[in-house]
Design a protein around this motif. Structure first.
Motif, short mmCIF file in Angstrom:
data_model
loop_
_atom_site.label_atom_id
_atom_site.label_comp_id
_atom_site.label_asym_id
_atom_site.label_seq_id
_atom_site.Cartn_x
_atom_site.Cartn_y
_atom_site.Cartn_z
N SER A 49 61.85 42.05 20.41
CA SER A 49 62.93 41.37 21.31
C SER A 49 64.40 41.09 20.76
O SER A 49 65.38 41.33 21.15
N GLN A 93 62.53 40.13 28.75
CA GLN A 93 60.73 39.70 28.63
C GLN A 93 60.69 38.62 29.70
O GLN A 93 59.63 38.50 29.99
N ASP A 178 61.79 45.24 27.82
CA ASP A 178 61.16 44.30 27.00
C ASP A 178 59.91 43.74 27.56
O ASP A 178 59.92 42.87 28.33
#
Ligand SMILES: Nc1ncnc2c1ncn2[C@@H]1O[C@H](COP(=O)(O)OP(=O)(O)O)[C@@H](O)[C@H]1O
Ligand SMILES: [Mg+2]
Lengths: 270, 446
Positions: A49, A93, A178
């Motif tokens: 990330s 994410q 992500d």
């Protein structure tokens, strides 16, 4: 490794970055050509990330070394929004909730800022609605969600689909996903994967960050990289993902250069 | 607090009293006289008084305001009034210039016979008796010197009475405009709304005035909502940047009545809004929504009081503030639950967004609960724009200013969305967005 025929979309050399006083990326190299899909795999906390956010321009991450070229130009001196306007897209994410602003409204504002940057006219609101509804259908996202505040009260799967929807509408040149697969059941995973596959294009590159091999049976990558302690420690073809699945990440650590303890910053004490 | 301002208000009163006595009822004259005496005794509040701790009215007390007695002929024409009105709101529009009814700028619609929607001055002149049980019965002069001052100087404003069972679907729009004048003007608008049993109505109050000039609006609204009646009340304060705006909304609710109140405060240099709701009937319900947006050195204060006096009453209160630059906000929300008021349900929230380092807000809930079987909840927050959200928007191509605007707009929409009159909601959202964009451009320019 350097493309003699084509100019790479993304060229990362010796990238170092820190966050919260801790060095996370520790000399990362990565080159991606247009038309390619690269998977980046690695255990939790390896810096996946961080890499995604450094590429997208998060100001909380301090780049301490190396260089990033995007379509032949220095990327690191460019602001977050300029990067987006130039075609970089990050599917988060953990997508953020925006109370009070509908996805449709927000996404039209996004698209318009990108169009404006390209010197193009703003999209007609009716045309936009047609476009966004068409794309929502592709990711099987309920149309009522378009008029609800961005991600507010969305399930995990709905949030991820919303990210893919945004990608499809904004049509980036470099998309970074992500862990879009995390928290998705197999049906949702297939939907997301088919959305991503529909976006594959000779002019476009994608980085698919994932923790599991599972996604890569649906999105077949051109290259697979293993990230460990802030470096790419192994690269290979799509078979590498399967090998990882079999042997686990520990296997990659064996032949990676011994890293310093991940908690201590990479600076000499003075 | 003794001041030049007080002396002027006191010394002018006898002449005013003689003048208006010519066409007002005698009972009102004694109310006026009591009120001026009360004002004299109270004086302007100072910061030693708890209710005025954070709001300094010295600039009002220091200014010699001019009371307008003749209708103004300049400053606002139809086009200017149209710009302040809400496109798409079809109903009655009553316009006041410097506190006095303007027939030229007003627009009346046919309403059922017994419905009264008229200027207060006309009502007092033509048929004052029906007002007597209500006027100055609920807004008390004892404690608040500004209510006392308004009561003493009440002359014009609006009288709205919806008879039993009558439903007025279109919004009634009251527009109070101060005109540009060489001297600082004071107005004392007075509004009386009586919604009789089972009636329904929507009333919008707007206040506006010229640019940077100082002037003073001192308004009082009395609202009586009888059994089963429903009132939708929306106040939009868009006074000029030099204005002082002090207003009390005093509502009295009977059995099973419902009031939806909005207080939107955008303008004025100094604004103080008191909203006092007495739930004096079983099953009565009030919803108080508020929004204040301040910038420069603006100061906006909301003091609300909800008095649950009977069982099974409900109050829902949600106020939000957006404070920029050096501005200040005050929110004080008091809820009283009397001994008899079992099964009261009261919820209060106040959320503030500070857009700059220099902005401040004081927020304070105050609960006084004397009954034992009640549900009360309150919460207050003061925060900044969320960095992760800003980042998210920027990764989608929005610049920092636009990202801030969108996030702030989203914060505010929670309140504007609750306005049920679509054209008003739409216009307000446009106003808010334009204002946030303006602030964004200013910020980028720095
Ligand atoms: N804002 C932050 N402050 C401090 N440490 C952080 C922050 N963000 C990430 N980290 C740390 O950086 C490391 C890498 O995190 P991340 O890039 O999120 O890994 P991955 O995505 O591979 O799981 C972790 O040890 C994490 O705790
Ligand atoms: Mg991660």
């Amino acid at each position: 490794m350097t493309g003699s025929k084509k100019k790479p979309i993304l060229e990362v050399r010796g990238l170092r970055a820190r966050v919260g006083g801790k060095e996370i990326l520790r000399g990362l190299d990565l080159t991606i050509q247009a038309g390619e899909v690269h998977a980046i795999m690695g255990p939790n906390g390896s810096g996946k990330s961080t890499l995604a956010n450094v590429l997208a321009g998060h100001e909380g991450y301090e780049v301490t070394g190396g260089q990033v070229m995007y379509r032949g130009k220095d990327l690191l001196s460019v602001s977050t929004e300029e990067r987006a306007r130039e075609g970089i897209f990050l599917a988060f994410q953990y997508p953020v909730e925006i109370p009070g602003i509908s996805t449709a409204y927000f996404l039209r504002a996004s698209l318009n800022s990108i169009l404006k940057h390209r010197g193009e006219e703003e999209i007609d609101p009716i045309d936009f609605l047609t476009l966004v509804k068409k794309k929502a259908k592709l990711v099987q996202m309920d149309q009522s969600l378009l008029n609800r505040p961005v991600n507010e009260g969305f399930s995990g799967g709905e949030k991820k689909r919303n990210e893919i929807l945004q990608m499809m509408v904004l049509e980036p040149r470099l998309a970074i996903l992500d862990e879009t697969d995390s928290g998705l059941d197999i049906d949702a995973l297939k939907i997301v994967a088919s959305g991503v596959n529909a976006m594959r294009d000779p002019e476009r590159a994608m980085i698919v960050v994932t923790h599991y091999q599972r996604l890569l049976t649906y999105i077949v990558p051109d290259r697979v990289h293993v990230l460990s302690h802030g470096r790419i420690v192994k690269s290979g073809g799509k078979e590498l993902a399967l090998e990882l699945e079999e042997k686990g990440y520990a296997w990659t650590e064996i032949d990676s250069p011994a890293p310093a303890a991940p908690t201590s910053p990479d600076v000499p004490a003075s | 607090m003794k001041s030049q301002g007080i002396d002027l208000f006191l010394s002018r009163f006898p002449a005013f009293d003689r003048e208006v006595a010519a066409y007002g009822p005698a009972w009102l004259r004694s109310i006026r006289r009591e009120a001026i005496a009360r004002f004299e005794a109270l004086g302007f509040p100072d910061s030693r008084q708890e209710a005025w701790r954070f709001t300094d009215v010295k600039p009002i007390a220091r200014t010699a305001f001019h009371l307008v007695t003749e209708p103004a002929s300049n400053g606002w024409d139809r086009a200017a009034v149209e710009r302040l009105a809400f496109p798409g709101v079809e109903g009655e529009r009553i316009v006041f210039l410097d506190g006095l009814y303007s027939p030229e700028l007003s627009h009346h619609c046919p309403v059922p016979d017994a419905v009264r929607i008229q200027s207060l001055a006309a009502a007092l002149k033509e048929d004052p008796e029906p007002l007597r049980p209500f006027l100055a019965r609920h807004a008390k002069v004892e404690e608040n010197p500004f209510v006392a001052l308004n009561t003493a100087y009440m002359r014009d404003g609006a009288y709205i009475r919806i008879p039993r069972g009558e439903q007025i679907r279109q919004a009634i729009h009251l527009l109070f405009l101060t005109t540009a004048a060489r001297r600082a003007v004071v107005t004392h608008p007075r509004i009386l709304i009586v919604a009789e049993e089972g009636s329904r109505a929507t009333v919008v109050e707007s206040f506006a005035g010229p640019g940077d000039q100082p002037y003073f609006t001192n308004a009082v609204t009395e609202i009586v909502v009888q059994g089963n009646a429903e009132l939708d009340h929306c106040k939009l304060q868009r006074e000029g940047r030099g204005a002082f705006h002090i207003a009390t909304i005093q509502a009295y609710q009977e059995r099973d009545s419902k009031v939806l109140s909005h207080s939107i405060s955008l303008g004025a240099r100094l604004a103080r809004n008191e909203l006092n709701f007495v739930l004096d009937g079983e099953g009565s319900e009030c919803t108080l929504n508020g929004l204040y947006m301040t910038t420069n050195r603006q100061h906006v204060d909301h003091h609300t009081l909800i008095d649950h006096a009977r069982p099974n009453s409900t109050s829902l209160e949600c106020y939000k503030g957006v404070l920029d630059e050096e501005s200040r906000g005050v929110f004080h929300g008091k809820i009283v639950v009397r001994k008899d008021a079992q099964k009261t349900n009261a919820r209060q929230s106040n959320k503030n967004l500070l857009l700059s380092e220099g902005a401040t807000v004081h927020t304070q809930p105050q609960l006084e609960i004397y009954a034992d079987d009640v549900k009360c909840a309150h919460g207050a927050t003061i925060g900044q724009l969320d960095e992760d959200s800003l980042y998210y928007l920027r990764t989608r191509g929005l610049g920092p200013a636009e990202a801030r605007t969108l996030l702030t707009y989203g914060f505010v929409r929670d309140i504007t969305e609750r306005i049920r009159i679509e054209p008003i909601r739409a216009k307000l959202e446009t106003l808010v967005l334009a204002r946030l964009r303006g602030a964004g451009r200013k910020r980028e320019g720095r």
